[in-house]
Design a protein around this motif. Structure first.
Motif, mmCIF file in Angstrom:
data_model
loop_
_atom_site.group_PDB
_atom_site.id
_atom_site.type_symbol
_atom_site.label_atom_id
_atom_site.label_comp_id
_atom_site.label_asym_id
_atom_site.label_seq_id
_atom_site.Cartn_x
_atom_site.Cartn_y
_atom_site.Cartn_z
ATOM 1 N N PHE A 232 0.833 -1.199 0.000
ATOM 2 C CA PHE A 232 0.000 0.000 0.000
ATOM 3 C C PHE A 232 0.869 1.251 0.000
ATOM 4 O O PHE A 232 1.803 1.370 0.800
ATOM 5 C CB PHE A 232 -0.899 0.001 1.233
ATOM 6 N N ARG B 174 6.088 -12.699 -1.108
ATOM 7 C CA ARG B 174 5.175 -13.061 -0.015
ATOM 8 C C ARG B 174 5.925 -13.826 1.078
ATOM 9 O O ARG B 174 5.538 -14.934 1.490
ATOM 10 C CB ARG B 174 3.981 -13.844 -0.537
ATOM 11 N N ARG C 82 1.575 -3.910 8.995
ATOM 12 C CA ARG C 82 0.232 -3.961 8.396
ATOM 13 C C ARG C 82 0.313 -3.907 6.873
ATOM 14 O O ARG C 82 -0.412 -4.636 6.178
ATOM 15 C CB ARG C 82 -0.615 -2.789 8.916
ATOM 16 N N SER C 83 1.175 -3.061 6.359
ATOM 17 C CA SER C 83 1.271 -2.929 4.908
ATOM 18 C C SER C 83 1.802 -4.204 4.267
ATOM 19 O O SER C 83 1.297 -4.644 3.223
ATOM 20 C CB SER C 83 2.169 -1.739 4.554
ATOM 21 N N HIS D 236 1.595 -7.214 5.545
ATOM 22 C CA HIS D 236 0.540 -8.226 5.699
ATOM 23 C C HIS D 236 -0.491 -8.077 4.586
ATOM 24 O O HIS D 236 -0.894 -9.062 3.951
ATOM 25 C CB HIS D 236 -0.127 -8.085 7.064
ATOM 26 N N ASP D 237 -0.920 -6.837 4.333
ATOM 27 C CA ASP D 237 -1.922 -6.601 3.300
ATOM 28 C C ASP D 237 -1.384 -6.925 1.907
ATOM 29 O O ASP D 237 -2.166 -7.203 0.988
ATOM 30 C CB ASP D 237 -2.396 -5.147 3.347
ATOM 31 N N ALA D 238 -0.060 -6.873 1.750
ATOM 32 C CA ALA D 238 0.560 -7.220 0.466
ATOM 33 C C ALA D 238 0.745 -8.727 0.300
ATOM 34 O O ALA D 238 1.245 -9.171 -0.732
ATOM 35 C CB ALA D 238 1.900 -6.509 0.333
ATOM 36 N N GLY D 239 0.370 -9.501 1.310
ATOM 37 C CA GLY D 239 0.434 -10.952 1.197
ATOM 38 C C GLY D 239 1.547 -11.617 1.967
ATOM 39 O O GLY D 239 1.706 -12.845 1.905
#
Length: 267
Positions: free
Chosen positions: A4, A111, A133-134, A136-139
């Motif tokens: 993100f 990942r 968090r970023s 994690h959100d990227a996989g």
């Protein structure tokens, strides 16, 4: 999935101005006397200042340590400057953020398993948490510390995916490598692989790098070990910054810049 990218990420010049204005870099609060004292203690073999690295007899000259700190952190390179103001070069801070962004980008693209940790929860917890968090959100798989990881008269806990040491219901400022050693040991006992990437500071970062784990570290100008680790290729990158300025929110533009720089196609 890409990392993100914050819409309000500063430009390089805007971040440099911010770092100097908030004294995260530029004329920092850590005095020259404190810096030189730590360099001397590291050179004299005081392992508290090795931050989990194994430096052997390679850095026994305080002047050699100072030379690396001038080159990679931007402290004043004059060995006769013994007291008063010292500095962190904000351009070196941003350059190290760019190198760190490359590691975050690789982690997102692959990942990978990533472990975040801080020995400075009073200042850097939010920064590490935003990065966690970023990714994690990227996989990425953000490593969870096994329950009951005890060390240094405390327990390792996590907030927002970031490992910290807790003692007596307080989050602890620690330079010790023991918490990272305990985490890696407990992961092994649980049959889990070690992280592919560690993003941390202090002994958390030094110990991980010494174990051969790809590591991004953050370090103040009075903590030379991680800069020596980068010079020896034990750490992938070490970001120079004052690691405890007056308000944790001052690190938000730095975090936004780092995440924006980690986007695909920005290398």
């Amino acid at each position: 999935m890409p990392i993100f990218a914050p819409a309000a990420a500063p430009t390089r010049s805007e971040l440099v101005d911010h770092l100097v204005r908030t004294r995260i870099a530029g004329d920092v609060a850590t005095p020259r006397e404190n810096n030189l004292s730590h360099y001397r203690k590291l050179a004299n073999g005081d392992r508290h200042y090795w931050l989990g690295l194994e430096l052997g007899d390679r850095w026994t000259d305080e002047q050699d340590v100072l030379a690396v700190m001038a080159e990679r952190c931007g402290v004043i390179d004059d060995p006769d400057h013994r007291t008063g103001q010292d500095t962190i070069d904000p351009e070196m801070t941003v350059g190290a953020l760019d190198r760190s962004a490359a590691e975050l980008r690789k982690a997102a693209e692959g990942r990978l398993r990533v472990l975040f940790a801080t020995g400075h929860p009073g200042a850097l917890l939010d920064m590490h948490g935003a990065l966690a968090r970023s990714l994690h959100d990227a996989g990425c798989d953000i490593v969870r510390v096994p329950l009951g990881t005890y060390t240094d008269d405390g327990v390792v806990v996590q907030f927002g995916g970031v490992a910290v040491l807790e003692r007596g219901a307080s989050l602890w400022h620690t330079h010790s490598p023991a918490p990272m050693a305990a985490v890696l040991d407990q992961l092994g006992r649980a049959g889990e692989p070690p992280p592919d990437l560690v993003v941390a500071d202090h002994g958390w970062a030094g110990y991980a790098g010494q174990q051969g784990i790809e590591t991004v570290g953050f370090a103040d100008c009075n903590d030379p070990a991680l800069f020596l680790g980068e010079a020896e290729n034990t750490l992938a990158a070490t970001v120079p910054l004052d690691d405890h300025v007056t308000d944790p929110r001052f690190y938000e533009p730095l975090t936004s810049y780092l995440l924006a720089a980690a986007q695909p196609g920005t290398e």
